[in-house]
Scaffold this motif. Sequence first.
Motif, PDB file in Angstrom:
ATOM      1  N   ARG A 139      39.935  78.233  27.164  1.00 26.98           N
ATOM      2  CA  ARG A 139      38.985  77.313  26.513  1.00 26.98           C
ATOM      3  C   ARG A 139      38.748  76.103  27.406  1.00 26.98           C
ATOM      4  NH1 ARG A 139      42.610  77.254  21.851  1.00 26.98           N
ATOM      5  NH2 ARG A 139      42.300  79.223  20.755  1.00 26.98           N
ATOM      6  N   ALA A 140      39.822  75.585  28.000  1.00 22.68           N
ATOM      7  CA  ALA A 140      39.685  74.447  28.909  1.00 22.68           C
ATOM      8  C   ALA A 140      38.844  74.818  30.125  1.00 22.68           C
ATOM      9  CB  ALA A 140      41.066  73.956  29.343  1.00 22.68           C
ATOM     10  N   MET A 141      39.008  76.038  30.606  1.00 19.27           N
ATOM     11  CA  MET A 141      38.192  76.497  31.734  1.00 19.27           C
ATOM     12  C   MET A 141      36.710  76.530  31.361  1.00 19.27           C
ATOM     13  SD  MET A 141      36.360  79.445  32.805  1.00 19.27           S
ATOM     14  CE  MET A 141      37.124  80.866  31.995  1.00 19.27           C
ATOM     15  N   LEU A 142      36.390  77.053  30.185  1.00 17.34           N
ATOM     16  CA  LEU A 142      34.992  77.097  29.747  1.00 17.34           C
ATOM     17  C   LEU A 142      34.417  75.690  29.642  1.00 17.34           C
ATOM     18  CD1 LEU A 142      35.105  79.885  27.002  1.00 17.34           C
ATOM     19  CD2 LEU A 142      34.307  80.086  29.367  1.00 17.34           C
ATOM     20  N   ALA A 143      35.226  74.741  29.173  1.00 16.66           N
ATOM     21  CA  ALA A 143      34.766  73.351  29.091  1.00 16.66           C
ATOM     22  C   ALA A 143      34.502  72.789  30.489  1.00 16.66           C
ATOM     23  CB  ALA A 143      35.793  72.504  28.359  1.00 16.66           C
ATOM     24  N   ARG A 144      35.361  73.123  31.450  1.00 16.15           N
ATOM     25  CA  ARG A 144      35.142  72.646  32.821  1.00 16.15           C
ATOM     26  C   ARG A 144      33.862  73.223  33.409  1.00 16.15           C
ATOM     27  NH1 ARG A 144      40.640  73.876  33.252  1.00 16.15           N
ATOM     28  NH2 ARG A 144      40.176  75.690  34.564  1.00 16.15           N
ATOM     29  N   VAL A 145      33.578  74.477  33.098  1.00 13.09           N
ATOM     30  CA  VAL A 145      32.344  75.098  33.591  1.00 13.09           C
ATOM     31  C   VAL A 145      31.128  74.348  33.069  1.00 13.09           C
ATOM     32  CG1 VAL A 145      30.911  77.178  33.493  1.00 13.09           C
ATOM     33  CG2 VAL A 145      33.371  77.385  33.910  1.00 13.09           C
ATOM     34  N   LEU A 154      24.176  73.982  39.092  1.00 14.45           N
ATOM     35  CA  LEU A 154      24.483  75.398  38.910  1.00 14.45           C
ATOM     36  C   LEU A 154      25.625  75.890  39.782  1.00 14.45           C
ATOM     37  CD1 LEU A 154      23.857  78.163  37.693  1.00 14.45           C
ATOM     38  CD2 LEU A 154      22.135  78.468  39.491  1.00 14.45           C
ATOM     39  N   MET A 155      25.533  75.707  41.087  1.00 10.48           N
ATOM     40  CA  MET A 155      26.492  76.356  41.966  1.00 10.48           C
ATOM     41  C   MET A 155      27.923  75.843  41.789  1.00 10.48           C
ATOM     42  SD  MET A 155      24.626  78.657  42.902  1.00 10.48           S
ATOM     43  CE  MET A 155      25.936  79.520  43.782  1.00 10.48           C
ATOM     44  N   PRO A 156      28.159  74.540  41.593  1.00  8.77           N
ATOM     45  CA  PRO A 156      29.527  74.126  41.261  1.00  8.77           C
ATOM     46  C   PRO A 156      30.038  74.757  39.970  1.00  8.77           C
ATOM     47  CG  PRO A 156      28.264  72.246  42.033  1.00  8.77           C
ATOM     48  CD  PRO A 156      27.281  73.374  41.848  1.00  8.77           C
ATOM     49  N   ALA A 157      29.155  74.935  38.984  1.00  7.00           N
ATOM     50  CA  ALA A 157      29.566  75.579  37.741  1.00  7.00           C
ATOM     51  C   ALA A 157      29.897  77.046  37.972  1.00  7.00           C
ATOM     52  CB  ALA A 157      28.470  75.441  36.691  1.00  7.00           C
ATOM     53  N   VAL A 158      29.105  77.716  38.793  1.00  6.67           N
ATOM     54  CA  VAL A 158      29.372  79.113  39.114  1.00  6.67           C
ATOM     55  C   VAL A 158      30.718  79.245  39.819  1.00  6.67           C
ATOM     56  CG1 VAL A 158      28.627  81.078  40.526  1.00  6.67           C
ATOM     57  CG2 VAL A 158      26.947  79.811  39.164  1.00  6.67           C
ATOM     58  N   ALA A 159      31.006  78.330  40.742  1.00  9.30           N
ATOM     59  CA  ALA A 159      32.285  78.362  41.453  1.00  9.30           C
ATOM     60  C   ALA A 159      33.448  78.146  40.487  1.00  9.30           C
ATOM     61  CB  ALA A 159      32.297  77.300  42.556  1.00  9.30           C
ATOM     62  N   ALA A 162      33.814  81.393  38.448  1.00  9.69           N
ATOM     63  CA  ALA A 162      34.422  82.464  39.235  1.00  9.69           C
ATOM     64  C   ALA A 162      35.925  82.248  39.386  1.00  9.69           C
ATOM     65  CB  ALA A 162      33.748  82.552  40.600  1.00  9.69           C
ATOM     66  N   ALA A 163      36.324  80.999  39.602  1.00 13.35           N
ATOM     67  CA  ALA A 163      37.746  80.691  39.723  1.00 13.35           C
ATOM     68  C   ALA A 163      38.476  80.953  38.418  1.00 13.35           C
ATOM     69  CB  ALA A 163      37.927  79.234  40.146  1.00 13.35           C
ATOM     70  N   GLY A 164      37.806  80.722  37.304  1.00 15.52           N
ATOM     71  CA  GLY A 164      38.443  80.873  36.004  1.00 15.52           C
ATOM     72  C   GLY A 164      38.636  82.300  35.559  1.00 15.52           C
ATOM     73  N   VAL A 165      37.816  83.224  36.059  1.00 12.76           N
ATOM     74  CA  VAL A 165      37.916  84.607  35.589  1.00 12.76           C
ATOM     75  C   VAL A 165      38.692  85.507  36.541  1.00 12.76           C
ATOM     76  CG1 VAL A 165      35.782  84.439  34.247  1.00 12.76           C
ATOM     77  CG2 VAL A 165      35.687  85.295  36.597  1.00 12.76           C
ATOM     78  N   ARG A 166      38.886  85.096  37.802  1.00 12.71           N
ATOM     79  CA  ARG A 166      39.619  85.974  38.711  1.00 12.71           C
ATOM     80  C   ARG A 166      41.119  85.912  38.412  1.00 12.71           C
ATOM     81  NH1 ARG A 166      37.837  82.051  42.797  1.00 12.71           N
ATOM     82  NH2 ARG A 166      39.559  80.661  43.338  1.00 12.71           N
ATOM     83  N   ARG A 167      41.839  86.900  38.902  1.00 11.87           N
ATOM     84  CA  ARG A 167      43.283  86.964  38.653  1.00 11.87           C
ATOM     85  C   ARG A 167      44.000  85.813  39.347  1.00 11.87           C
ATOM     86  NH1 ARG A 167      42.650  91.229  42.270  1.00 11.87           N
ATOM     87  NH2 ARG A 167      42.539  92.706  40.555  1.00 11.87           N
ATOM     88  N   PRO A 172      39.334  83.561  46.664  1.00 10.77           N
ATOM     89  CA  PRO A 172      37.922  83.496  46.269  1.00 10.77           C
ATOM     90  C   PRO A 172      37.105  84.559  46.991  1.00 10.77           C
ATOM     91  CG  PRO A 172      38.751  81.316  46.835  1.00 10.77           C
ATOM     92  CD  PRO A 172      39.807  82.297  47.256  1.00 10.77           C
ATOM     93  N   VAL A 173      36.073  85.052  46.320  1.00 11.35           N
ATOM     94  CA  VAL A 173      35.154  85.998  46.950  1.00 11.35           C
ATOM     95  C   VAL A 173      34.391  85.286  48.054  1.00 11.35           C
ATOM     96  CG1 VAL A 173      33.160  87.500  46.582  1.00 11.35           C
ATOM     97  CG2 VAL A 173      34.947  87.339  44.837  1.00 11.35           C
ATOM     98  N   ASP A 174      34.336  85.874  49.241  1.00  8.62           N
ATOM     99  CA  ASP A 174      33.674  85.186  50.345  1.00  8.62           C
ATOM    100  C   ASP A 174      32.165  85.294  50.244  1.00  8.62           C
ATOM    101  OD1 ASP A 174      32.572  87.432  52.099  1.00  8.62           O
ATOM    102  OD2 ASP A 174      34.677  88.024  51.968  1.00  8.62           O
ATOM    103  N   ALA A 175      31.496  84.479  51.000  1.00  5.02           N
ATOM    104  CA  ALA A 175      30.034  84.350  50.892  1.00  5.02           C
ATOM    105  C   ALA A 175      29.299  85.594  51.324  1.00  5.02           C
ATOM    106  CB  ALA A 175      29.563  83.161  51.727  1.00  5.02           C
ATOM    107  N   GLN A 176      29.978  86.493  52.060  1.00  6.22           N
ATOM    108  CA  GLN A 176      29.314  87.697  52.545  1.00  6.22           C
ATOM    109  C   GLN A 176      29.500  88.884  51.607  1.00  6.22           C
ATOM    110  OE1 GLN A 176      27.378  87.463  55.262  1.00  6.22           O
ATOM    111  NE2 GLN A 176      27.950  85.295  55.204  1.00  6.22           N
TER     112      GLN A 176
END
Length: 279
Positions: A139-145, A154-159, A162-167, A172-176
């Motif tokens: 829940r705290a992660m969703l609030a941070r998003v 947008l892009m900081p929120a996406v980052a 992504a950090a909140g849902v990965r194991r 982090p997934v790289d840009a390529q």
Amino acid sequence: MTSPTIGHLPVDGATLHYEVRGRGPLLLLIPGGTGGAASYDGVADDLAADYTVASYDPRGLSRSPLDDPEAPQRVAQHADDAFRLLELLSPDAPARVAGCSSGAIVALHLLTTHPERVERVVAHEPPMVEVLPDAAVHRAMLARVQDAFHRDGLMPAVAEFAAGVRRPGAEPVDAQAATRLPPQAAARAERTMANMPYFIGRIVPSFMAYTPDVDRLKTLSGRLVLAAGADSHGELPNRSTAFLAERLGTELVHFPGGHTGLSTHPAEFGELLRKVLSA
């Protein structure tokens, strides 16, 4: 790829763009994320050998405009949209339904509210924070998003998302990464970036906070297949699906790939989907 028949269905507050292929009993494919109907392009033709396959752009995405572009989004309303499509395309018989990610959440709500219209549901990695034992952390992660989205864009929120849902501990997934997707998937990812503000701003906060009716799902578990990616163990959507399966006392079916296995492994994903739909 077979050219689908295109239709448009007015619903409360929106007009749905939908696509139909094949013949046979109805299979409704509910998209997740930002992909819309196109997210199922890699599997729809093969499934259309056995089913009348319908896919669509959920309200607010791509070709399904909202009457009010600023309207808040609710799982129940999206599930009612799916119900309206079932009423239109299979009025006399229950249908099979498959949903991925946020679309899987819609599929679960559809099953609990209109079980008479659904013969079988496959729900692949519905990302529901409230079924997790550490729900407060997420829940705290969703609030941070949302804070990042409204404060930084947008892009900081996406980052943050992504950090909140990965194991935990994963890199982090790289840009390529997008360049390693199959060509159709990479092109689709580029096309659907336009949907990302709507997804992050209005789908993520309401859908991921959705609490399923576990008692109701238990009574309907014979019609439900909960699916998780073979490569996404430990990620939030995979964990929430595994915990829900445990609470329901049902088997968790592992599909090829990770959370986006539909895009990265379409042939294998479609083959297993066909098997579990007919089991």
